[in-house]
Motif scaffolding. Structure first.
Motif, PDB file in Angstrom:
ATOM      1  N   THR A 370       0.859  -1.184   0.000  1.00 55.04           N
ATOM      2  CA  THR A 370       0.000   0.000   0.000  1.00 55.04           C
ATOM      3  C   THR A 370       0.898   1.237   0.000  1.00 55.04           C
ATOM      4  OG1 THR A 370      -0.027   0.131   2.407  1.00 55.04           O
ATOM      5  CG2 THR A 370      -1.769  -1.187   1.376  1.00 55.04           C
ATOM      6  N   GLU A 371       0.275   2.397  -0.274  1.00 52.74           N
ATOM      7  CA  GLU A 371       1.053   3.635  -0.270  1.00 52.74           C
ATOM      8  C   GLU A 371       1.614   3.897   1.139  1.00 52.74           C
ATOM      9  OE1 GLU A 371      -0.853   6.937  -2.206  1.00 52.74           O
ATOM     10  OE2 GLU A 371       0.869   8.236  -1.859  1.00 52.74           O
ATOM     11  N   GLN A 372       0.810   3.610   2.179  1.00 47.06           N
ATOM     12  CA  GLN A 372       1.296   3.831   3.554  1.00 47.06           C
ATOM     13  C   GLN A 372       2.545   2.999   3.815  1.00 47.06           C
ATOM     14  OE1 GLN A 372      -2.112   3.495   2.451  1.00 47.06           O
ATOM     15  NE2 GLN A 372      -2.838   2.355   4.230  1.00 47.06           N
ATOM     16  N   GLU A 373       2.491   1.744   3.367  1.00 49.90           N
ATOM     17  CA  GLU A 373       3.652   0.855   3.611  1.00 49.90           C
ATOM     18  C   GLU A 373       4.903   1.389   2.923  1.00 49.90           C
ATOM     19  OE1 GLU A 373       1.587  -3.537   4.258  1.00 49.90           O
ATOM     20  OE2 GLU A 373       1.849  -2.795   2.226  1.00 49.90           O
ATOM     21  N   GLY A 378      10.121   4.236   3.558  1.00 47.80           N
ATOM     22  CA  GLY A 378      10.992   5.248   2.941  1.00 47.80           C
ATOM     23  C   GLY A 378      11.312   4.965   1.486  1.00 47.80           C
ATOM     24  N   VAL A 379      10.410   4.239   0.799  1.00 48.74           N
ATOM     25  CA  VAL A 379      10.638   3.923  -0.625  1.00 48.74           C
ATOM     26  C   VAL A 379      10.209   5.118  -1.479  1.00 48.74           C
ATOM     27  CG1 VAL A 379       9.953   2.393  -2.520  1.00 48.74           C
ATOM     28  CG2 VAL A 379      10.228   1.468  -0.210  1.00 48.74           C
ATOM     29  N   ALA A 408       4.479   2.521  -8.349  1.00 52.14           N
ATOM     30  CA  ALA A 408       5.675   1.987  -9.013  1.00 52.14           C
ATOM     31  C   ALA A 408       6.917   2.657  -8.447  1.00 52.14           C
ATOM     32  CB  ALA A 408       5.588   2.228 -10.516  1.00 52.14           C
ATOM     33  N   ASP A 409       8.024   1.947  -8.503  1.00 49.29           N
ATOM     34  CA  ASP A 409       9.287   2.494  -7.999  1.00 49.29           C
ATOM     35  C   ASP A 409       9.670   3.746  -8.803  1.00 49.29           C
ATOM     36  OD1 ASP A 409      11.897   1.385  -6.317  1.00 49.29           O
ATOM     37  OD2 ASP A 409      12.411   2.657  -8.038  1.00 49.29           O
TER      38      ASP A 409
END
Ligand code: FAD
Ligand code: AMP
Length: 475
Positions: A370-373, A378-379, A408-409
């Motif tokens: 998820t976006e929170q994760e 810190g990605v 996406a990264d």
């Protein structure tokens, strides 16, 4: 004398029966011990999933969906009907028929694969000996094997001071078998099961109140999705009360009185029925002799390593009774992997790409982070999204609610997570799982041709939007 097998599987749910079939395909002399008895009193392999879980809940979700659409949505198509009614007994009988067909199918698969099926309770002793107490007559049979897989599943968690009575205060089993539509239904726990079963009875006319201790709605899902989902469910009439801790419940004069605590202090609510869905726990009652050598974790799960090995040599454990998400497809894949490991083949499961689905309407499905994760880890990531309200097929089908959100990264563009709220999200997520399994990028999905008009175009547009080049929305 104990009957000798290459492999004995204890538990015949989607973990156990699938493991047994794969082992038989690989040439092992295999036995499966399962104690589940169907509503008709006959052996019913298939575990929680086929008997009282995934399948019967989906059958009732489908019936209730038709009823709800007939009442609320068909008018827009110019279709009208007088005197719509729901015959609960017929709906439940249809559900039971589907369950019977599928559990009968597992029995046939056992026969077809020459798997010895024992209907009874298995207990693992020292040295991979298994003692089976047969359900029919209680006779004890001794088996032994080179390898044993434990796949004993899970049972509902019970909260203190809220005793199940099977009629007024029920778990999933009771809520799949109500004989009439309760005028009011309380549901403790707004998790996946509470939402699905709450939706069933809400659509059929119950006034449903979900009592959830946590302050956030469905925190396991991506926040954008859970926020929109909460709005949709509210519109459907589900009364979701967050930050509400149930402390006790009691049955008085055919009603359930629930004592709860929320930000306003303590109060009481009264329902005709109360469904408790506060999670499930590993089931190991009577499974392990003290000499079995298998250890449990502090929270009662069977302790396993990354490849499902327990602390006893040649004994493996899979599915709901071990760590990881309590999902049928996770259990099945573990079963296949263990059978292949026993056969000396390489096998692995990517837990990071196990899809999740909540079969509400709209459906919720996701894979990956998820976006929170990602934020917490810190990605550096980028996002793309697309609303179904801008998708032609969704509008034509009367399903404008929801969105596809892709993460996406920031540097490599590898897809890290996809979150879908919308019609058929359960099917749409597969494309994203495949992409992630192959370490695909948003660019990969953006370059794939998607048929028009389909809901999958929303996945395509979300992938394009990661790079801010979606066609049918502003970027
Ligand atoms: P189980 O299916 O629980 O099977 C274990 C079997 O082992 C049972 O038959 C049990 O009786 C038997 N057993 C236990 N101990 C012994 C013993 N000592 N001897 C012999 N037999 C034994 N998951 C999804 O992926 N999708 C869904 O849509 C979904 N919907 C769900 C809806 C509901 C209402 C519920 C309750 C669950 C749902 N789940 C869903 C979860 C899913 O059912 C479980 O994750 C899955 O069944 C786990 O499979 P398993 O093989 O580990 O265990
Ligand atoms: P799941 O784990 O998805 O089945 O969801 C179970 C939900 O039940 C979780 O969100 C818990 O926060 C919630 N829950 C557990 N105990 C209580 C309680 N006593 N009162 C209200 N909600 C609870």
């Amino acid at each position: 004398m104990a009957e000798k097998f290459d492999l004995i599987v204890i538990g015949g749910g989607p973990g156990g029966y699938v493991a047994a079939i794969r082992a038989a395909q690989l040439g092992f002399k295999t036995a499966c011990v399962d104690m589940f008895t169907g509503k008709d009193g006959k052996p019913a392999p298939g575990g929680t999933c086929l008997n009282v879980g995934c399948i019967p809940s989906k059958a009732l979700l489908d019936s209730s969906k038709h009823y709800h659409h007939l009442q609320h949505d068909y008018g827009a198509h110019g279709i009208s009907m007088k005197d719509t009614a729901i015959d609960v007994a017929t709906m439940i009988a249809r559900k039971d028929g589907i369950v019977k067909k599928l559990t009968g199918g597992v029995t046939q698969l056992f026969k077809g694969n020459k798997i010895a099926y024992y209907h009874g309770k298995g207990r693992l002793m020292a040295g991979r000996q298994v003692q089976v107490t047969l359900s029919d007559g209680g006779e004890i049979q001794q088996l032994e094997a080179d390898n044993v897989i434990l796949a004993s599943g899970s049972v509902p968690i019970q909260i203190p001071n809220v005793e199940f009575d099977g009629k007024y205060i029920v778990d999933n089993v009771g809520a799949l078998d109500f004989d009439s539509v309760p005028a009011t239904l309380g549901v403790i726990g707004a998790g996946v099961i509470g939402l699905e079963l709450g939706s069933v009875w809400n659509r059929l006319g119950s006034e449903v109140t979900l009592l959830e201790a946590l302050p956030d709605f469905l925190p396991i899902a991506d926040r954008d999705v859970s926020k929109q989902a909460a709005r949709e469910f509210k519109k459907q009439g589900l009364d979701i009360r967050l930050g509400t801790l149930v402390k006790s419940a009691a049955v008085k004069k055919n009603k359930v009185i629930v004592n709860l605590e929320d930000k306003n202090g303590e109060s009481q609510l009264t329902f005709d029925r109360l469904l408790v869905c506060v999670g499930r726990k590993a089931y190991t009652e009577g499974l392990l002799d003290e000499d079995s050598g298998v250890q449990l974790t502090a929270n009662g799960q069977i302790q396993v390593d990354d490849q499902s090995r327990t602390t006893a040599p040649g004994v493996w454990a899979i599915g709901d009774c071990v760590r990881g998400p309590m999902l049928a497809h996770k259990a099945s894949e573990e079963g296949i992997a263990v059978a292949e490991l026993i056969a000396g083949k390489p096998a692995h499961i990517h837990f990071d790409t196990v899809p999740w689905v909540v079969y509400t309407e709209p459906e919720i499905a996701w894979v990956g982070k998820t976006e929170q994760e990602l934020k917490d880890a810190g990605v550096d990531y980028k996002t793309g999204s697309f609303p179904f309200a801008a998708n032609g097929r969704a509008l034509a089908g009367g399903n404008p609610a929801g969105l596809v959100k892709m993460l996406a990264d920031a540097e490599t563009d590898e897809i890290l997570g996809v979150h879908i709220l919308g019609a058929n999200a359960s099917e749409l997520i597969s494309e994203c799982v495949v992409a992630m399994e192959f370490q695909g990028s948003s660019e990969d999905l953006a370059r794939i041709v998607h048929a028009h008009p389909t809901l999958s175009e929303a996945v395509h547009e979300a992938a394009l939007h990661v790079d801010k080049r979606a066609i049918h929305r502003g970027n």
